[in-house]
Each structure stands twice: as structure tokens, then as C-alpha cells.
Design a protein around this motif. Structure first.
Motif, PDB file in Angstrom:
ATOM      1  N   SER A   1       4.645   6.213  -2.960  1.00 37.96           N
ATOM      2  CA  SER A   1       4.314   7.563  -2.522  1.00 37.96           C
ATOM      3  C   SER A   1       4.924   7.839  -1.144  1.00 37.96           C
ATOM      4  CB  SER A   1       2.790   7.704  -2.478  1.00 37.96           C
ATOM      5  OG  SER A   1       2.408   8.799  -1.700  1.00 37.96           O
ATOM      6  N   ILE A   2       4.800   6.861  -0.234  1.00 42.16           N
ATOM      7  CA  ILE A   2       5.365   7.032   1.120  1.00 42.16           C
ATOM      8  C   ILE A   2       6.879   7.267   1.035  1.00 42.16           C
ATOM      9  CG2 ILE A   2       5.800   5.858   3.322  1.00 42.16           C
ATOM     10  CD1 ILE A   2       3.102   4.367   2.833  1.00 42.16           C
ATOM     11  N   ALA A   3       7.560   6.469   0.195  1.00 44.83           N
ATOM     12  CA  ALA A   3       9.018   6.605   0.064  1.00 44.83           C
ATOM     13  C   ALA A   3       9.395   7.976  -0.506  1.00 44.83           C
ATOM     14  CB  ALA A   3       9.568   5.499  -0.815  1.00 44.83           C
ATOM     15  N   ASN A   4       8.665   8.404  -1.550  1.00 44.84           N
ATOM     16  CA  ASN A   4       8.971   9.703  -2.160  1.00 44.84           C
ATOM     17  C   ASN A   4       8.725  10.861  -1.201  1.00 44.84           C
ATOM     18  OD1 ASN A   4       9.902   9.693  -4.992  1.00 44.84           O
ATOM     19  ND2 ASN A   4       8.158   8.334  -5.246  1.00 44.84           N
ATOM     20  N   LEU A   5       7.630  10.770  -0.431  1.00 47.09           N
ATOM     21  CA  LEU A   5       7.340  11.829   0.558  1.00 47.09           C
ATOM     22  C   LEU A   5       8.433  11.863   1.620  1.00 47.09           C
ATOM     23  CD1 LEU A   5       3.495  11.299   1.009  1.00 47.09           C
ATOM     24  CD2 LEU A   5       4.607  13.181  -0.152  1.00 47.09           C
ATOM     25  N   GLY A   6       8.967  10.682   1.947  1.00 52.07           N
ATOM     26  CA  GLY A   6      10.072  10.627   2.912  1.00 52.07           C
ATOM     27  C   GLY A   6      11.264  11.446   2.437  1.00 52.07           C
TER      28      GLY A   6
END
Length: 330
Positions: free
Chosen positions: A177-182
Motif C-alpha cells: 500500500s505504501i509503495a502504491n500510494l507513493g
């Protein structure tokens, strides 16, 4: 019913509000509504996760309110799209980054998600991102592009590296999720439409992944290896969805990454684009580990396990199959 409708109300208030106080109130209602859901299972991990979530969200809300008050104090305007004070815009960006869990303000997200059951985790990973993104999309022309780029690139790095040594599925999903939000935040200033496209696709892919893990009833990597025996079809869907989430062509998850890299290249941001493309490989690595565990390993067990996939599934599968089709074939 009260809790779910309150969550809907909070998000809708943030969607339709143009006054800062109304928007802030929507975010608060949203936070307060999910807390009883998080603490529903009386377990020390759930209590810890709920406390962490509440403190983080309260901090972010206070910071956001402070940003809007500062803006109203300098410009005399309470309207959402009149945020002309650069200090307020930076404060608001930081507050929203803390709310959705962007690196380097991401530390609460894996811990909180790990303490929840899969249904509440799904709500936290998808629905709770809508309201902050509604604000970010409205403010996108006014925000500092360098700050957004910093948040975005850091998030893709942290999301790639952080997921590598995890064995818990919920933590892996948190880092994903963190990577996708990035990826979404990086392109926000230049092309808000791409951010929206990426957000919608991410929500479908995450919904499918959570529902699959719920169907397999697994929370650790080693417990999904028996899924191919329970239901061969589901394990194939899981394989495709995870590859899509990793951004492998020709699946749906590749489309937003491709368009974002293209847009970044047009804006001559070659270095951030290169870093993000390389970090996508790290994410793909841990998705491949999950795929390997799901479809290519056989769990040790009695031979007659193979016939159990004919038994009827007790989970409702309509939503799962719809979201799986979208997240694989779009």
C-alpha cells in the motif's frame, strides 16, 4: 449499521465540502467510526493497533486544522481551493501524508494493519484512503511539487525494501500500500487524473487480494500454500491478482505505472522515474514470493485433500470475482 453509515457520512462530507471545517469534520467522523471496528476483537494486538491508529490520526487531524486556520488567518478564506499560503499548503500535505501513511510518516501503517482482522484491514487499506485523496486531488495545483515528489519516491523505496523480509500477509499488504500510494503522490501535481486512475485500480486490486486471503483464511505466507489444494481456481486468480498488483504487463496493474513513468519522463524527471521503476522490481519480488507460495508449492498433507475443492465455498464470491476481473483484465 451506525458505524458503517457514519463512515459513509464522513467520507461524503469530505467529498462535497468546500469549507475547511466541514472537510476536517468529515475526516474526524471517518476516524471515529472505524475505531470500534478495529477494537471489535478484544485482543492485545487489536487494542495496540487501535491506540496507535487513534493517536496518529488525531495528530494528523490537528495538523490539518492548524494548516487551515493559518490559511484563514493570512487570507481570510475558509474555502478549500483558496489555500494560497505556502506554509499552510506544506502543513496540509504533511498532515494528509501522515493520514494515509506515506513514507517517512508510514511507521504506524504496518503495525496497525497487522493488529486487525482481514475485513477491518480491507476497510483501512481502501475506504479510509478516499477522503484524504479527495482533499489532495482538489488541492493538487496549489501543492509543492518537490515535497510531493520527495514523499512519493521515499514511499516507493520504503514500500519496496520494507516488504522483502516479511512473513505476515497483512504487513506485506501494508508495504504494498505504501509503495502504491507513493506512485500516486508522485504524479499528483502534474496529472491528477492519473492519480485518480491509479487509486481506483489500487482499490480494486487490494479488495481482491484481501477477499482472497479471507477465502483462504490465511494471514501468514506459509498458510497460503494449501490454497491450491482447497481451490485450484482461486489460487490461479490469486496468482494473477498478485502479479497485477506488482505491475506486470499485460495485467491491469501495469497500466498506471506505465502512464506515470511516461508522464514523469515528459516532465523531464528522469531520476525519480528511474528510482521508482527499480523499486517496482523489489515490490514485484515479494509478490512473486507470494505467487510461489500460493500456486507452486504443495502443502504436506494427506493425499485425499485433493478432492475437497469440490465442496461449496461459504464465502460470497460475486464481489470477489467482479473485482478480480477488473484487477486482472482491465
Amino acid at each position: 449499521t451506525i458505524i458503517i453509515s457514519s463512515m459513509g457520512l464522513g467520507t461524503t462530507l469530505t467529498f462535497i465540502g468546500s469549507h475547511w471545517l466541514l472537510v476536517w469534520m468529515g475526516l474526524e467522523i471517518n476516524t471515529l467510526a472505524i475505531i470500534p471496528l478495529m477494537i471489535r476483537q478484544h485482543h492485545p494486538r487489536a487494542v495496540e493497533a487501535t491506540t496507535k491508529y487513534f493517536i496518529t490520526q488525531a495528530t494528523a487531524s490537528a495538523l490539518l486544522l492548524f494548516a487551515s486556520v493559518t490559511n484563514a488567518w493570512t487570507s481570510g478564506e475558509w474555502s478549500l481551493i483558496e489555500m494560497l499560503n505556502p506554509t499552510s499548503a506544506t502543513l496540509a500535505t504533511t498532515a494528509l501524508a501522515l493520514k494515509i501513511g506515506l513514507a517517512p510518516l508510514h511507521f504506524w501503517l504496518p503495525e496497525v494493519l497487522q493488529g486487525l482482522d482481514l475485513t477491518t484491514g480491507l476497510i483501512l487499506a481502501t475506504w479510509q484512503k478516499l477522503a484524504p485523496f479527495a482533499i489532495l486531488l482538489q488541492l493538487s495545483p496549489l501543492l509543492n511539487s518537490n515535497l510531493l515528489l520527495l514523499f512519493g519516491v521515499t514511499s516507493t523505496i520504503v514500500g519496496g525494501w520494507g516488504g522483502l523480509n516479511q512473513t505476515q500477509l497483512r504487513k506485506i499488504l501494508a508495504y504494498s500500500s505504501i509503495a502504491n500510494l507513493g506512485w500516486m503522490i508522485t504524479i499528483l501535481h502534474y496529472s491528477p487524473n492519473l492519480t485518480l486512475l491509479n487509486l481506483i485500480l489500487y482499490m480494486f486490486m487490494t479488495l481482491t487480494t484481501f477477499l482472497l486471503f479471507k477465502t483462504f483464511n490465511s494471514t501468514k505466507i506459509n498458510s497460503i500454500s494449501s490454497s491450491s489444494l482447497k481451490s485450484p481456481l482461486m489460487s490461479v486468480i490469486a496468482l494473477m491478482t498478485l502479479l497485477s498488483l506488482g505491475g506486470l504487463p499485460p495485467l491491469s496493474g501495469f497500466m498506471p505505472k506505465w502512464l506515470i513513468l511516461q508522464e514523469l519522463t515528459k516532465q523531464s524527471l528522469i531520476i525519480p522515474a528511474t528510482i521508482m521503476a527499480l523499486m517496482a522490481l523489489l515490490s514485484l519480488f515479494f509478490y512473486l514470493r507470494l505467487c510461489y507460495a500460493t500456486t507452486l508449492t504443495k502443502a504436506p498433507g494427506p493425499i485425499n485433500m485433493a478432492s475437497t475443492w469440490r465442496t461449496k465455498s461459504h464465502q460470497p464470491t460475486l464481489i470477489l470475482l467482479t473485482s478480480a476481473s477488473i484487477s486482472i483484465l482491465l
